[in-house]
Design a protein around this motif. Structure first.
Motif, PDB file in Angstrom:
ATOM      1  N   LYS A 118       0.841  -1.199   0.000  1.00  0.00           N
ATOM      2  CA  LYS A 118       0.000   0.000   0.000  1.00  0.00           C
ATOM      3  C   LYS A 118       0.875   1.247   0.000  1.00  0.00           C
ATOM      4  CE  LYS A 118      -1.984   1.037   3.850  1.00  0.00           C
ATOM      5  NZ  LYS A 118      -2.835   1.128   5.032  1.00  0.00           N
ATOM      6  N   ASN A 119       1.872   1.289   0.873  1.00  0.00           N
ATOM      7  CA  ASN A 119       2.739   2.459   0.961  1.00  0.00           C
ATOM      8  C   ASN A 119       3.616   2.612  -0.281  1.00  0.00           C
ATOM      9  OD1 ASN A 119       1.722   3.054   3.483  1.00  0.00           O
ATOM     10  ND2 ASN A 119       3.274   1.866   4.542  1.00  0.00           N
ATOM     11  N   ALA A 120       4.105   1.497  -0.813  1.00  0.00           N
ATOM     12  CA  ALA A 120       4.958   1.560  -1.997  1.00  0.00           C
ATOM     13  C   ALA A 120       4.179   2.075  -3.200  1.00  0.00           C
ATOM     14  CB  ALA A 120       5.549   0.189  -2.292  1.00  0.00           C
ATOM     15  N   HIS A 121       2.973   1.575  -3.396  1.00  0.00           N
ATOM     16  CA  HIS A 121       2.171   2.014  -4.537  1.00  0.00           C
ATOM     17  C   HIS A 121       1.744   3.469  -4.388  1.00  0.00           C
ATOM     18  CE1 HIS A 121       2.071  -1.577  -6.880  1.00  0.00           C
ATOM     19  NE2 HIS A 121       1.704  -2.293  -5.843  1.00  0.00           N
ATOM     20  N   GLN A 122       1.489   3.875  -3.162  1.00  0.00           N
ATOM     21  CA  GLN A 122       1.122   5.268  -2.944  1.00  0.00           C
ATOM     22  C   GLN A 122       2.305   6.167  -3.312  1.00  0.00           C
ATOM     23  OE1 GLN A 122       0.034   6.098   1.102  1.00  0.00           O
ATOM     24  NE2 GLN A 122      -1.319   7.752   0.493  1.00  0.00           N
ATOM     25  N   GLY A 123       3.519   5.750  -2.931  1.00  0.00           N
ATOM     26  CA  GLY A 123       4.713   6.498  -3.309  1.00  0.00           C
ATOM     27  C   GLY A 123       4.917   6.504  -4.810  1.00  0.00           C
ATOM     28  N   GLU A 125       2.576   6.285  -7.091  1.00  0.00           N
ATOM     29  CA  GLU A 125       1.563   7.174  -7.669  1.00  0.00           C
ATOM     30  C   GLU A 125       2.036   8.624  -7.626  1.00  0.00           C
ATOM     31  OE1 GLU A 125      -1.528   7.212  -9.321  1.00  0.00           O
ATOM     32  OE2 GLU A 125      -0.955   5.128  -9.441  1.00  0.00           O
ATOM     33  N   ILE A 126       2.553   9.037  -6.480  1.00  0.00           N
ATOM     34  CA  ILE A 126       3.020  10.421  -6.323  1.00  0.00           C
ATOM     35  C   ILE A 126       4.188  10.681  -7.276  1.00  0.00           C
ATOM     36  CG2 ILE A 126       4.148  12.018  -4.721  1.00  0.00           C
ATOM     37  CD1 ILE A 126       2.451  10.637  -2.498  1.00  0.00           C
ATOM     38  N   PHE A 127       5.117   9.724  -7.357  1.00  0.00           N
ATOM     39  CA  PHE A 127       6.272   9.851  -8.247  1.00  0.00           C
ATOM     40  C   PHE A 127       5.822  10.004  -9.695  1.00  0.00           C
ATOM     41  CE2 PHE A 127       9.451   7.810 -10.976  1.00  0.00           C
ATOM     42  CZ  PHE A 127      10.569   8.574 -10.675  1.00  0.00           C
ATOM     43  N   ILE A 128       4.896   9.166 -10.122  1.00  0.00           N
ATOM     44  CA  ILE A 128       4.411   9.207 -11.508  1.00  0.00           C
ATOM     45  C   ILE A 128       3.686  10.522 -11.780  1.00  0.00           C
ATOM     46  CG2 ILE A 128       2.759   8.168 -13.114  1.00  0.00           C
ATOM     47  CD1 ILE A 128       3.557   5.438 -11.838  1.00  0.00           C
ATOM     48  N   VAL A 132       4.789  13.104 -14.671  1.00  0.00           N
ATOM     49  CA  VAL A 132       3.873  13.403 -15.765  1.00  0.00           C
ATOM     50  C   VAL A 132       3.582  14.898 -15.808  1.00  0.00           C
ATOM     51  CG1 VAL A 132       1.508  13.082 -16.576  1.00  0.00           C
ATOM     52  CG2 VAL A 132       2.876  11.109 -15.898  1.00  0.00           C
ATOM     53  N   SER A 133       3.379  15.515 -14.654  1.00  0.00           N
ATOM     54  CA  SER A 133       3.094  16.952 -14.662  1.00  0.00           C
ATOM     55  C   SER A 133       4.315  17.745 -15.110  1.00  0.00           C
ATOM     56  CB  SER A 133       2.614  17.418 -13.287  1.00  0.00           C
ATOM     57  OG  SER A 133       3.637  17.275 -12.328  1.00  0.00           O
ATOM     58  N   SER A 134       5.516  17.308 -14.740  1.00  0.00           N
ATOM     59  CA  SER A 134       6.705  18.039 -15.192  1.00  0.00           C
ATOM     60  C   SER A 134       6.920  17.851 -16.684  1.00  0.00           C
ATOM     61  CB  SER A 134       7.942  17.614 -14.400  1.00  0.00           C
ATOM     62  OG  SER A 134       8.278  16.280 -14.678  1.00  0.00           O
ATOM     63  N   ILE A 135       6.597  16.680 -17.207  1.00  0.00           N
ATOM     64  CA  ILE A 135       6.709  16.449 -18.646  1.00  0.00           C
ATOM     65  C   ILE A 135       5.721  17.350 -19.389  1.00  0.00           C
ATOM     66  CG2 ILE A 135       6.269  14.764 -20.477  1.00  0.00           C
ATOM     67  CD1 ILE A 135       7.409  12.641 -18.548  1.00  0.00           C
ATOM     68  N   HIS A 136       4.515  17.471 -18.848  1.00  0.00           N
ATOM     69  CA  HIS A 136       3.517  18.342 -19.483  1.00  0.00           C
ATOM     70  C   HIS A 136       4.014  19.789 -19.509  1.00  0.00           C
ATOM     71  CE1 HIS A 136      -0.257  20.112 -20.657  1.00  0.00           C
ATOM     72  NE2 HIS A 136      -0.231  20.867 -19.586  1.00  0.00           N
TER      73      HIS A 136
END
Length: 166
Positions: A118-123, A125-128, A132-136
């Protein structure tokens, strides 16, 4: 090879390719979750928490209800009284404790792993989301049609008034 045979082979290959090749996937009718628009694998925090919670509950129940200390004392008592059954009962009790320990370890591992996942996937998600926002943002800086002709691209921010020459 005759020319006609070559043409037949080419036509046959073209027919096979016309159906299209599908990589990294199965046809919708072969997928168990074909109706899911989200993708092949979806896991949410609620699912992970429920699995971890059930594993934790099972661990606690096994600790309270699975241990049989009376069997050990009965085996010892029967052995001191000279019954062969006492040794067998002690052997069964020892085996039971080892198997119970294995199951309890598995439950603890599952429970802990669900918390970690749960904690790894949450991290992740935030990383992705950040990437993605910086790429945009970066991408919009290179997009020539992002700002009307003669106007500055707003991605770069407003220029200081000091820099403007009148």
């Amino acid at each position: 090879m005759a020319w006609d045979e070559w043409e037949q082979l080419k036509a046959s290959a073209a027919e096979r390719q016309s159906t299209g090749m599908q990589l990294n996937g199965l046809p919708p009718e072969d997928r168990p979750n074909a109706g899911s628009p989200v993708g092949d694998l979806t896991v949410n925090q609620k699912d992970l928490a429920a699995i971890g919670d059930e594993a934790f509950k099972l661990y606690n129940r096994l600790w309270k209800e699975g241990r049989v200390t009376s069997t050990d004392s009965a085996g010892t008592s029967l052995t001191t009284q000279g019954f062969a059954l006492g040794g067998a009962l002690s052997h069964v009790s020892l085996r039971w404790d080892k198997q119970l320990g294995s199951v309890m370890d598995a439950c603890a591992l599952i429970s802990n792993h669900m918390d970690f996942t749960k904690n790894a996937h949450q991290g992740d998600e935030i990383f992705i989301q950040r990437h993605v926002s910086s790429i945009h943002t970066l991408d919009s800086g290179f997009d020539e049609s992002y700002a009307p002709p003669g106007k500055d691209n707003p991605v770069y921010g407003e220029k200081d008034k000091k820099d403007k020459k009148d």
